[in-house]
Design a protein around this motif. Structure first.
Motif, PDB file in Angstrom:
ATOM      1  N   LEU A 147     -42.871 -10.262 -29.512  1.00 53.25           N
ATOM      2  CA  LEU A 147     -44.025 -10.596 -28.690  1.00 53.25           C
ATOM      3  C   LEU A 147     -45.236  -9.752 -29.052  1.00 53.25           C
ATOM      4  O   LEU A 147     -45.113  -8.682 -29.642  1.00 53.25           O
ATOM      5  N   ASP A 148     -46.406 -10.236 -28.669  1.00 52.19           N
ATOM      6  CA  ASP A 148     -47.647  -9.468 -28.776  1.00 52.19           C
ATOM      7  C   ASP A 148     -48.149  -9.151 -27.369  1.00 52.19           C
ATOM      8  O   ASP A 148     -47.915  -9.916 -26.433  1.00 52.19           O
ATOM      9  N   GLY A 149     -48.860  -8.060 -27.234  1.00 52.15           N
ATOM     10  CA  GLY A 149     -49.446  -7.713 -25.947  1.00 52.15           C
ATOM     11  C   GLY A 149     -48.520  -6.872 -25.092  1.00 52.15           C
ATOM     12  O   GLY A 149     -47.458  -6.423 -25.520  1.00 52.15           O
ATOM     13  N   ASP A 150     -48.933  -6.658 -23.834  1.00 50.36           N
ATOM     14  CA  ASP A 150     -48.200  -5.788 -22.921  1.00 50.36           C
ATOM     15  C   ASP A 150     -47.002  -6.509 -22.310  1.00 50.36           C
ATOM     16  O   ASP A 150     -47.135  -7.599 -21.729  1.00 50.36           O
ATOM     17  N   ILE A 151     -45.847  -5.877 -22.411  1.00 55.44           N
ATOM     18  CA  ILE A 151     -44.616  -6.337 -21.776  1.00 55.44           C
ATOM     19  C   ILE A 151     -44.357  -5.344 -20.649  1.00 55.44           C
ATOM     20  O   ILE A 151     -43.993  -4.195 -20.885  1.00 55.44           O
ATOM     21  N   VAL A 152     -44.588  -5.770 -19.408  1.00 51.97           N
ATOM     22  CA  VAL A 152     -44.648  -4.839 -18.282  1.00 51.97           C
ATOM     23  C   VAL A 152     -43.344  -4.859 -17.495  1.00 51.97           C
ATOM     24  O   VAL A 152     -42.802  -5.920 -17.174  1.00 51.97           O
ATOM     25  N   VAL A 153     -42.877  -3.662 -17.178  1.00 55.46           N
ATOM     26  CA  VAL A 153     -41.682  -3.465 -16.350  1.00 55.46           C
ATOM     27  C   VAL A 153     -42.138  -3.132 -14.937  1.00 55.46           C
ATOM     28  O   VAL A 153     -42.832  -2.124 -14.727  1.00 55.46           O
ATOM     29  N   TYR A 154     -41.761  -3.973 -13.965  1.00 56.22           N
ATOM     30  CA  TYR A 154     -41.998  -3.692 -12.556  1.00 56.22           C
ATOM     31  C   TYR A 154     -40.664  -3.350 -11.891  1.00 56.22           C
ATOM     32  O   TYR A 154     -39.628  -3.962 -12.198  1.00 56.22           O
ATOM     33  N   ALA A 155     -40.714  -2.392 -10.928  1.00 54.56           N
ATOM     34  CA  ALA A 155     -39.494  -1.995 -10.204  1.00 54.56           C
ATOM     35  C   ALA A 155     -38.417  -1.661 -11.242  1.00 54.56           C
ATOM     36  O   ALA A 155     -38.660  -0.839 -12.110  1.00 54.56           O
ATOM     37  N   SER A 156     -37.221  -2.277 -11.145  1.00 54.83           N
ATOM     38  CA  SER A 156     -36.206  -2.180 -12.216  1.00 54.83           C
ATOM     39  C   SER A 156     -35.985  -0.727 -12.642  1.00 54.83           C
ATOM     40  O   SER A 156     -36.045  -0.389 -13.823  1.00 54.83           O
ATOM     41  N   ILE A 157     -35.700   0.145 -11.674  1.00 53.54           N
ATOM     42  CA  ILE A 157     -35.674   1.572 -11.938  1.00 53.54           C
ATOM     43  C   ILE A 157     -34.602   1.956 -12.952  1.00 53.54           C
ATOM     44  O   ILE A 157     -34.836   2.777 -13.847  1.00 53.54           O
ATOM     45  N   ARG A 158     -33.437   1.381 -12.831  1.00 51.16           N
ATOM     46  CA  ARG A 158     -32.374   1.703 -13.796  1.00 51.16           C
ATOM     47  C   ARG A 158     -32.791   1.347 -15.211  1.00 51.16           C
ATOM     48  O   ARG A 158     -32.581   2.113 -16.155  1.00 51.16           O
ATOM     49  N   LEU A 159     -33.394   0.178 -15.381  1.00 52.35           N
ATOM     50  CA  LEU A 159     -33.877  -0.237 -16.697  1.00 52.35           C
ATOM     51  C   LEU A 159     -34.980   0.703 -17.175  1.00 52.35           C
ATOM     52  O   LEU A 159     -34.981   1.136 -18.336  1.00 52.35           O
ATOM     53  N   ALA A 160     -35.916   1.028 -16.289  1.00 51.01           N
ATOM     54  CA  ALA A 160     -37.009   1.919 -16.670  1.00 51.01           C
ATOM     55  C   ALA A 160     -36.478   3.274 -17.128  1.00 51.01           C
ATOM     56  O   ALA A 160     -36.949   3.840 -18.125  1.00 51.01           O
ATOM     57  N   GLN A 161     -35.474   3.800 -16.427  1.00 53.46           N
ATOM     58  CA  GLN A 161     -34.900   5.082 -16.815  1.00 53.46           C
ATOM     59  C   GLN A 161     -34.224   5.008 -18.177  1.00 53.46           C
ATOM     60  O   GLN A 161     -34.330   5.939 -18.983  1.00 53.46           O
ATOM     61  N   GLY A 174     -38.993 -17.494 -21.280  1.00 54.37           N
ATOM     62  CA  GLY A 174     -38.305 -16.283 -20.881  1.00 54.37           C
ATOM     63  C   GLY A 174     -36.822 -16.462 -21.106  1.00 54.37           C
ATOM     64  O   GLY A 174     -36.346 -17.567 -21.368  1.00 54.37           O
ATOM     65  N   LYS A 175     -36.091 -15.374 -21.025  1.00 50.29           N
ATOM     66  CA  LYS A 175     -34.651 -15.468 -21.235  1.00 50.29           C
ATOM     67  C   LYS A 175     -33.981 -14.214 -20.708  1.00 50.29           C
ATOM     68  O   LYS A 175     -34.636 -13.228 -20.354  1.00 50.29           O
ATOM     69  N   VAL A 176     -32.673 -14.267 -20.682  1.00 45.51           N
ATOM     70  CA  VAL A 176     -31.870 -13.119 -20.316  1.00 45.51           C
ATOM     71  C   VAL A 176     -31.472 -12.377 -21.581  1.00 45.51           C
ATOM     72  O   VAL A 176     -31.052 -12.980 -22.569  1.00 45.51           O
ATOM     73  N   LEU A 177     -31.644 -11.066 -21.556  1.00 40.23           N
ATOM     74  CA  LEU A 177     -31.204 -10.214 -22.655  1.00 40.23           C
ATOM     75  C   LEU A 177     -29.825  -9.673 -22.273  1.00 40.23           C
ATOM     76  O   LEU A 177     -29.705  -8.779 -21.437  1.00 40.23           O
ATOM     77  N   PRO A 206     -44.033 -15.344 -18.721  1.00 39.50           N
ATOM     78  CA  PRO A 206     -42.642 -15.337 -19.191  1.00 39.50           C
ATOM     79  C   PRO A 206     -41.905 -14.120 -18.644  1.00 39.50           C
ATOM     80  O   PRO A 206     -42.482 -13.032 -18.540  1.00 39.50           O
ATOM     81  N   LYS A 207     -40.635 -14.328 -18.273  1.00 35.87           N
ATOM     82  CA  LYS A 207     -39.820 -13.228 -17.763  1.00 35.87           C
ATOM     83  C   LYS A 207     -38.612 -13.011 -18.664  1.00 35.87           C
ATOM     84  O   LYS A 207     -37.940 -13.970 -19.048  1.00 35.87           O
ATOM     85  N   TYR A 208     -38.367 -11.755 -18.986  1.00 36.22           N
ATOM     86  CA  TYR A 208     -37.198 -11.365 -19.769  1.00 36.22           C
ATOM     87  C   TYR A 208     -36.373 -10.424 -18.899  1.00 36.22           C
ATOM     88  O   TYR A 208     -36.877  -9.411 -18.410  1.00 36.22           O
ATOM     89  N   ALA A 252     -45.991 -10.618 -20.703  1.00 35.53           N
ATOM     90  CA  ALA A 252     -44.642 -10.953 -20.257  1.00 35.53           C
ATOM     91  C   ALA A 252     -44.143  -9.851 -19.341  1.00 35.53           C
ATOM     92  O   ALA A 252     -44.646  -8.719 -19.364  1.00 35.53           O
ATOM     93  N   LEU A 253     -43.150 -10.194 -18.519  1.00 33.55           N
ATOM     94  CA  LEU A 253     -42.508  -9.218 -17.650  1.00 33.55           C
ATOM     95  C   LEU A 253     -41.094  -8.949 -18.134  1.00 33.55           C
ATOM     96  O   LEU A 253     -40.387  -9.868 -18.564  1.00 33.55           O
TER      97      LEU A 253
END
Length: 202
Positions: free
Chosen positions: A124-138, A106-109, A85-87, A55-56
């Motif tokens: 969820l199981d497995g890798d949930i990967v964050v792309y870009a989304s710098i504010r969220l990553a921080q 997917g859904k909005v949190l 799926p996108k969250y 999922a992303l």
């Protein structure tokens, strides 16, 4: 249980801002300076990662950016990303913008990501990967909610620009678990928390 994985492209001096030159940053477009061989190797790396992703997890602006570009793309990489799926972490969106015709889940949190993301990891199981989304990553880094950090380092020094770790303070050390040369000039560095999967600090 899922794993939260941040996967980012960064310059040698840590800049993540405006890699494609569409945001008006004076040093933007640094990704486009790659040669053909490195670009092809990078694309293969991204495809391999996408195939191992379950999922992303995205911020609202990144969701909108991808939604405006990726649904029309074709090929194995696009098909895989479009079908995941996108969250989306957002206080205003009602549903992820980046979806596909097959109706992927997917859904909005809408709540505090510090509360919502651990619940998503439990769900969820497995890798949930964050792309870009710098504010969220921080935010995730600051609160010890990252299980793995993957940095693809580009051989450019910009001297200015927003950096991944701007405004964050990581008291827990990271452990380098792998390094890999990508193409001729890129490097993939993978880190994990030194003391195992980190949880929210009390």
């Amino acid at each position: 249980m899922g794993r939260i994985v941040i996967s980012e492209n960064v310059t040698l001096d840590g800049v993540v801002e405006d890699p494609t030159g569409e945001e008006g940053f004076r040093h933007g477009g640094w990704f486009l300076r790659l040669g053909d061989k490195d670009r092809a190797a990078w694309a293969e790396l991204e495809l391999t990662e996408a195939r191992a992703t379950e999922a992303l997890l995205l911020g609202r602006r990144s969701d909108e950016w991808f939604a405006a570009r990726w649904p029309a793309r074709r090929g194995a990489w696009a098909d895989r990303l479009n079908g995941l799926p996108k969250y989306v972490v957002s206080t205003t969106a009602r549903a992820p913008e980046w979806s596909n015709a097959t109706g992927c889940e997917g859904k909005v949190l809408n709540g505090d990501p510090v509360e919502e993301v651990p619940a998503l990891r439990e769900e969820l199981d497995g890798d949930i990967v964050v792309y870009a989304s710098i504010r969220l990553a921080q935010t995730l880094l600051e609160h010890g909610l990252v299980d793995e950090l993957r940095l693809t380092v580009f051989p450019f020094v910009l001297g200015a620009g927003r950096r991944l770790f701007d405004g964050t303070s990581l008291s827990d050390p990271l452990r380098l678990v792998s390094t890999r040369t990508v193409g001729d000039d890129l490097a993939l560095l993978t880190y994990r928390p030194a003391h195992g999967s980190r949880r929210r600090r009390s």
